[in-house]
Design a protein around this motif. Sequence first.
Motif, mmCIF file in Angstrom:
data_model
loop_
_atom_site.group_PDB
_atom_site.id
_atom_site.type_symbol
_atom_site.label_atom_id
_atom_site.label_comp_id
_atom_site.label_asym_id
_atom_site.label_seq_id
_atom_site.Cartn_x
_atom_site.Cartn_y
_atom_site.Cartn_z
ATOM 1 N N PHE A 108 -7.401 9.392 13.376
ATOM 2 C CA PHE A 108 -6.690 9.015 14.589
ATOM 3 C C PHE A 108 -7.207 10.117 15.854
ATOM 4 O O PHE A 108 -6.784 11.310 15.960
ATOM 5 C CB PHE A 108 -5.043 9.489 14.454
ATOM 6 N N ILE B 33 4.307 10.268 3.058
ATOM 7 C CA ILE B 33 4.884 9.656 2.344
ATOM 8 C C ILE B 33 5.856 10.901 1.146
ATOM 9 O O ILE B 33 5.613 11.895 1.532
ATOM 10 C CB ILE B 33 3.845 9.143 1.341
ATOM 11 N N CYS C 90 0.227 4.470 -2.700
ATOM 12 C CA CYS C 90 0.239 5.847 -2.297
ATOM 13 C C CYS C 90 1.148 6.658 -3.064
ATOM 14 O O CYS C 90 0.612 7.668 -3.347
ATOM 15 C CB CYS C 90 0.252 5.852 -0.849
ATOM 16 N N GLY D 51 -0.352 5.203 3.431
ATOM 17 C CA GLY D 51 1.284 5.170 2.817
ATOM 18 C C GLY D 51 2.181 4.774 3.749
ATOM 19 O O GLY D 51 3.324 4.926 3.322
ATOM 20 N N ILE D 52 1.690 4.647 5.138
ATOM 21 C CA ILE D 52 2.917 4.084 6.023
ATOM 22 C C ILE D 52 3.085 2.688 5.857
ATOM 23 O O ILE D 52 2.316 1.959 5.727
ATOM 24 C CB ILE D 52 2.233 4.574 7.399
ATOM 25 N N ASP D 53 4.555 2.436 5.880
ATOM 26 C CA ASP D 53 4.797 1.076 5.933
ATOM 27 C C ASP D 53 4.715 0.385 7.207
ATOM 28 O O ASP D 53 5.712 0.663 8.163
ATOM 29 C CB ASP D 53 6.392 0.849 5.297
ATOM 30 N N SER E 114 0.774 -1.216 -0.055
ATOM 31 C CA SER E 114 -0.152 -0.285 -0.001
ATOM 32 C C SER E 114 0.768 1.306 -0.047
ATOM 33 O O SER E 114 0.585 2.283 -0.680
ATOM 34 C CB SER E 114 -0.971 0.071 1.196
ATOM 35 N N HIS E 115 2.083 1.257 0.773
ATOM 36 C CA HIS E 115 2.837 2.414 0.720
ATOM 37 C C HIS E 115 3.306 2.729 -0.666
ATOM 38 O O HIS E 115 3.462 4.274 -0.824
ATOM 39 C CB HIS E 115 3.821 2.462 1.693
ATOM 40 N N ALA F 77 -3.632 4.056 8.894
ATOM 41 C CA ALA F 77 -2.253 4.284 8.540
ATOM 42 C C ALA F 77 -1.650 3.708 7.239
ATOM 43 O O ALA F 77 -1.162 4.290 6.714
ATOM 44 C CB ALA F 77 -1.229 3.691 9.965
ATOM 45 N N GLN F 78 -2.142 2.564 7.108
ATOM 46 C CA GLN F 78 -1.584 1.827 5.995
ATOM 47 C C GLN F 78 -2.354 2.554 4.913
ATOM 48 O O GLN F 78 -1.608 2.615 3.544
ATOM 49 C CB GLN F 78 -2.163 0.240 5.878
#
Lengths: 235, 328
Positions: A89, A104, A75, B203-205, A71-72, B199-200
């Motif tokens: 959050f 990112i 993005c 784009g957070i790994d 997914s990263h 978070a995913q």
Amino acid sequence: MTLAVEGLDFHYGDAQALAGVEFTVPEGEIVAIIGANGAGKTSLIRAIAGMLKPSAGRIRYRDQDITGWPSHKVCEAGIGQVAEGRQIFPTLTVMENLETGAMIPRGRARFDANLARVLDLFPRLAERRRQAAGTLSGGEQQMLAIGRCLMGSPELIMFDEPSLGLSPAMAQEVFRIIRALHEQGLTVVLVEQNVALSLKLSDHAIVLENGRIAARGTGAELLADDRIRKAYLGL
Amino acid sequence: MAMGRATRMLIGLMVALLLAPFIGNDYLVSVLILCLFNAYLAQAWNIMMGFAGQLSLGHALYVGLGAYAGGALFFHYGTPPWIGMIVGAAIAALVGGVIGFLGFRFGVKGVYFALLTIAFAEFTRILFDHFTWVGGSSGLYLPVVRADHDNLLLLRGRPAMFYYVILGLSAAVFLICHRILGSRLGYYWRAIREDQDAAQALGIDTFKAKMAAVMLSAALTAVGGVFYAFYTNTLYAESAFAMHRSIELILGAIIGGMGTLFGPILGAFLLTLLGELLTRLAENFGHGFEGVKQIGYGLILLVIIALRREGVWPRLAKRLGLDGEKAS
């Protein structure tokens, strides 16, 4: 074509959630995905986003085959996502939520410009930037979720049920924003339970039934289709 | 604002702690060593659960690995504990990495992940109980040198020296946590803690970020383990890897406030002091009060869960006018 999905299959254990799904999203258009609960809309979005691994088929974005990308990387390629249920959050502040959306590389590179754009689009968020996101109203949380996604500089955004749980007025507001983003040049994939509104808004639409595409056409064509009107508009 | 109240209070606290051995007696110093040791461990654990939201119920594993790495190297080769800390930290990071990999790659989440951490801790405890190179079940005893002069290189000496060492270590972990929480990695962790899916989607790994949390937490915990070995001079697998240690080091962080910087320190001090007080009382009343410390811990935990789910520190920070401070 910006995005092209070809013969996509996905299985949840034994159950087949997507079967041979095939559609394209032209640059700068709004494509709506409609269908009943459990038709596979969210699975489709998550597969494109790299959060589910399809069992067969291809996903192409611009000139790249992004099938199976994490997914990263998806993005970073420019595909953003506003997930169902907002998923902000809650204990982080509004500002921290926005900052997290810009983690990112492509978001970091345009941080200041994106922040200015988001706060301009959502003045309420500017007023509440130091507030914990969990204290915002449902509508404000949806604005934050959209703003947070924009912080990552996407060129294509997938919205999953953006009006879910919002008042009719607030839902109208969300649709107004999606239209505004579209007018600014963003490509949009829209999953919505509000079928009438999303068909009016979209250039093209596909109808998912049990993981298969049951119908497709322009928004206007589907709105005029008797079967669609009966099944999804209750007319 | 930036160099505001919180910094001034921290400096004040640090000065008070630096002066404590000159004012207090040996007993006070020994209690404070215990407080600081627990504060150190609670902070290290907090990185994993408090910041990144990954529950470990087996952190004694890393305490034990560090203790045995540092202890055995010193016992067999006379290696200074500072080197032992590096070795212990590396081993713990590796083991933590294996647990993390198994958990995160194969989608073992929440309670099941916690069970995995317990399984590893218990299994390693039994392994070390039969590991004769480190003394097996009869234990490993570090040679004690004459205790009237301090050797900082080999960590042999009087309580005051140990006191300053653990004070330094605790302060160092605090600074590390402070730095990381404000960094990109800190954002990744908190995003994962709040909503991993979101978070995913941004784009957070998440895999990498969680691995970093587990490995850093494990490595720092192992450094504490080395200190423990040199302070107590005696290592038994039974106690170094004990389940109750895993639980106790968590309690401090929960009571103080998980995910905050200062909460775990405050919680560890409160809990350790309470435990000491109860043990003292029990001694005065003679036998029949063996478990009074654990009962005390249980009660305070109940009170916290009922009244202050977020821990003591967040509310206290507000009272002290520190709530504007980032992640205090």
